[in-house]
Design a protein around this motif. Sequence first.
Motif, PDB file in Angstrom:
ATOM      1  N   ALA A 294       0.829  -0.980   0.205  1.00  0.00           N
ATOM      2  CA  ALA A 294      -0.221  -0.522  -0.144  1.00  0.00           C
ATOM      3  C   ALA A 294       0.275   1.475  -0.517  1.00  0.00           C
ATOM      4  CB  ALA A 294      -0.529  -0.101   1.158  1.00  0.00           C
ATOM      5  N   ASP A 295       2.041   1.341   0.923  1.00  0.00           N
ATOM      6  CA  ASP A 295       3.031   2.370   0.895  1.00  0.00           C
ATOM      7  C   ASP A 295       3.331   2.425  -0.636  1.00  0.00           C
ATOM      8  OD1 ASP A 295       2.962   2.503   3.391  1.00  0.00           O
ATOM      9  OD2 ASP A 295       4.337   0.675   3.271  1.00  0.00           O
ATOM     10  N   ILE A 296       3.795   1.598  -1.312  1.00  0.00           N
ATOM     11  CA  ILE A 296       3.812   2.121  -2.579  1.00  0.00           C
ATOM     12  C   ILE A 296       3.027   2.802  -3.626  1.00  0.00           C
ATOM     13  CG2 ILE A 296       4.575  -0.262  -3.858  1.00  0.00           C
ATOM     14  CD1 ILE A 296       7.171   2.826  -4.416  1.00  0.00           C
ATOM     15  N   GLN A 297       1.858   2.231  -3.430  1.00  0.00           N
ATOM     16  CA  GLN A 297       0.488   1.865  -4.404  1.00  0.00           C
ATOM     17  C   GLN A 297       0.448   3.832  -4.131  1.00  0.00           C
ATOM     18  OE1 GLN A 297      -2.024  -0.968  -3.456  1.00  0.00           O
ATOM     19  NE2 GLN A 297      -1.104  -2.275  -5.273  1.00  0.00           N
ATOM     20  N   LEU A 298      -0.046   3.970  -3.554  1.00  0.00           N
ATOM     21  CA  LEU A 298      -0.208   5.732  -2.450  1.00  0.00           C
ATOM     22  C   LEU A 298       0.799   6.380  -3.581  1.00  0.00           C
ATOM     23  CD1 LEU A 298      -0.732   5.639   1.018  1.00  0.00           C
ATOM     24  CD2 LEU A 298      -2.660   5.451  -0.490  1.00  0.00           C
ATOM     25  N   GLN A 299       2.445   6.280  -3.442  1.00  0.00           N
ATOM     26  CA  GLN A 299       3.144   7.167  -3.502  1.00  0.00           C
ATOM     27  C   GLN A 299       2.926   7.216  -5.234  1.00  0.00           C
ATOM     28  OE1 GLN A 299       7.264   5.863  -2.203  1.00  0.00           O
ATOM     29  NE2 GLN A 299       6.438   5.947  -0.346  1.00  0.00           N
ATOM     30  N   TYR A 300       2.467   5.706  -5.663  1.00  0.00           N
ATOM     31  CA  TYR A 300       1.774   6.018  -7.810  1.00  0.00           C
ATOM     32  C   TYR A 300       0.759   6.820  -7.655  1.00  0.00           C
ATOM     33  CZ  TYR A 300       0.933   4.616 -12.197  1.00  0.00           C
ATOM     34  OH  TYR A 300       1.036   3.710 -13.374  1.00  0.00           O
TER      35      TYR A 300
ATOM     36  N   PHE B 127       8.984   2.782 -13.157  1.00  0.00           N
ATOM     37  CA  PHE B 127       9.805   3.107 -11.640  1.00  0.00           C
ATOM     38  C   PHE B 127       8.536   2.118 -10.599  1.00  0.00           C
ATOM     39  CE2 PHE B 127      10.183   4.684  -7.483  1.00  0.00           C
ATOM     40  CZ  PHE B 127      11.874   4.173  -6.933  1.00  0.00           C
ATOM     41  N   TYR B 128       7.347   2.106 -10.483  1.00  0.00           N
ATOM     42  CA  TYR B 128       6.679   2.219  -9.446  1.00  0.00           C
ATOM     43  C   TYR B 128       6.339   0.990 -10.372  1.00  0.00           C
ATOM     44  CZ  TYR B 128       6.250   6.478  -7.132  1.00  0.00           C
ATOM     45  OH  TYR B 128       6.753   7.761  -6.572  1.00  0.00           O
ATOM     46  N   HIS B 129       6.662   0.550 -10.630  1.00  0.00           N
ATOM     47  CA  HIS B 129       5.769  -0.740 -11.245  1.00  0.00           C
ATOM     48  C   HIS B 129       6.608  -1.431 -10.745  1.00  0.00           C
ATOM     49  CE1 HIS B 129       1.523   0.309 -13.192  1.00  0.00           C
ATOM     50  NE2 HIS B 129       2.245   1.214 -14.186  1.00  0.00           N
TER      51      HIS B 129
ATOM     52  N   LYS C 258       6.510  -4.155  -7.584  1.00  0.00           N
ATOM     53  CA  LYS C 258       6.767  -5.973  -7.101  1.00  0.00           C
ATOM     54  C   LYS C 258       7.457  -6.749  -6.408  1.00  0.00           C
ATOM     55  CE  LYS C 258       5.232  -6.967 -12.620  1.00  0.00           C
ATOM     56  NZ  LYS C 258       6.160  -6.917 -13.832  1.00  0.00           N
ATOM     57  N   ARG C 259       8.641  -5.218  -6.370  1.00  0.00           N
ATOM     58  CA  ARG C 259      10.053  -5.138  -5.668  1.00  0.00           C
ATOM     59  C   ARG C 259       9.205  -5.248  -3.107  1.00  0.00           C
ATOM     60  NH1 ARG C 259      14.181  -1.713  -5.817  1.00  0.00           N
ATOM     61  NH2 ARG C 259      13.939  -2.243  -3.581  1.00  0.00           N
ATOM     62  N   THR C 260       8.259  -5.716  -3.384  1.00  0.00           N
ATOM     63  CA  THR C 260       7.280  -5.130  -1.629  1.00  0.00           C
ATOM     64  C   THR C 260       7.532  -6.412  -1.501  1.00  0.00           C
ATOM     65  OG1 THR C 260       6.055  -3.658  -2.171  1.00  0.00           O
ATOM     66  CG2 THR C 260       5.358  -4.376  -0.822  1.00  0.00           C
ATOM     67  N   GLU C 261       7.103  -7.464  -1.549  1.00  0.00           N
ATOM     68  CA  GLU C 261       6.592  -8.661  -1.216  1.00  0.00           C
ATOM     69  C   GLU C 261       8.332  -9.223  -0.895  1.00  0.00           C
ATOM     70  OE1 GLU C 261       6.756 -13.248  -2.105  1.00  0.00           O
ATOM     71  OE2 GLU C 261       4.808 -11.858  -2.945  1.00  0.00           O
ATOM     72  N   ASP C 262       9.509  -9.000  -1.742  1.00  0.00           N
ATOM     73  CA  ASP C 262      10.851  -9.216  -1.641  1.00  0.00           C
ATOM     74  C   ASP C 262      11.156  -8.695   0.225  1.00  0.00           C
ATOM     75  OD1 ASP C 262      12.078 -10.477  -3.637  1.00  0.00           O
ATOM     76  OD2 ASP C 262      12.441  -9.515  -4.168  1.00  0.00           O
ATOM     77  N   LYS C 263      10.745  -6.954  -0.361  1.00  0.00           N
ATOM     78  CA  LYS C 263      11.082  -6.355   1.812  1.00  0.00           C
ATOM     79  C   LYS C 263      10.193  -6.682   2.124  1.00  0.00           C
ATOM     80  CE  LYS C 263      11.670  -1.558  -1.305  1.00  0.00           C
ATOM     81  NZ  LYS C 263      10.986  -0.563  -1.834  1.00  0.00           N
ATOM     82  N   ILE C 264       9.493  -7.343   2.346  1.00  0.00           N
ATOM     83  CA  ILE C 264       8.620  -7.770   3.384  1.00  0.00           C
ATOM     84  C   ILE C 264       9.306  -8.747   4.116  1.00  0.00           C
ATOM     85  CG2 ILE C 264       6.338  -8.543   4.092  1.00  0.00           C
ATOM     86  CD1 ILE C 264       5.053  -7.045   2.220  1.00  0.00           C
TER      87      ILE C 264
END
Length: 189
Positions: free
Chosen positions: A105-111, A127-129, A133-139
């Motif tokens: 949700a963080d990156i989606q709100l920024q997008y 970049f946002y897309h 996709k990288r969010t799962e790796d960050k989690i």
Amino acid sequence: MNKETLIEHISKYFKTNGYNIKNLIHKESIGSYEAKQIEESFIHKTWKEIDIKLLIANKSALGFLSNEGFIYFLPAYMKLLILEFEAADVIVDDLLDKLLLPTEADIQLQYIEYKMEENRIADLDDFYHKEIKRTEDKIHNFISMTTLLNQEQSKTVLLFLMYIKDTYSGFFADDILDKVINRFWFQFK
């Protein structure tokens, strides 16, 4: 909790049995000039041997440390913010970012905010897309990092975050401390 008690708490639960880190620098950063400088500054030092001046001189170190390196030196960073909050400068934001459980949700709100801008400087759709996709790796990385802490250490991180919120909440433009606490660290009350 006052700062003296909190620092005692940190020292009690983050013991130093000598430097025993196998991978100080994150594998993606190995070989870069800045990563080498950080490694030379931190290697073979316990977190108690890292002084405030060294942390401030290496402001970008948090971005280069492996999970193991970050957890090992976390108490030094907490102590820095407790004692020299304003001098810590960008380290404050970097540390809170490392302690924040990321969400898609963080990156989606920024997008969404980016898409609503009328005068965009560049096309950042790709970049946002990729970031979404990288969010799962960050989690996954966040969870891997936090499993290196024991229960008392995790509780100490929560106490630290609550101290920063109570003492310096006026320094933050948004609700970042609430996010950091409520997404993950609240469970250690």
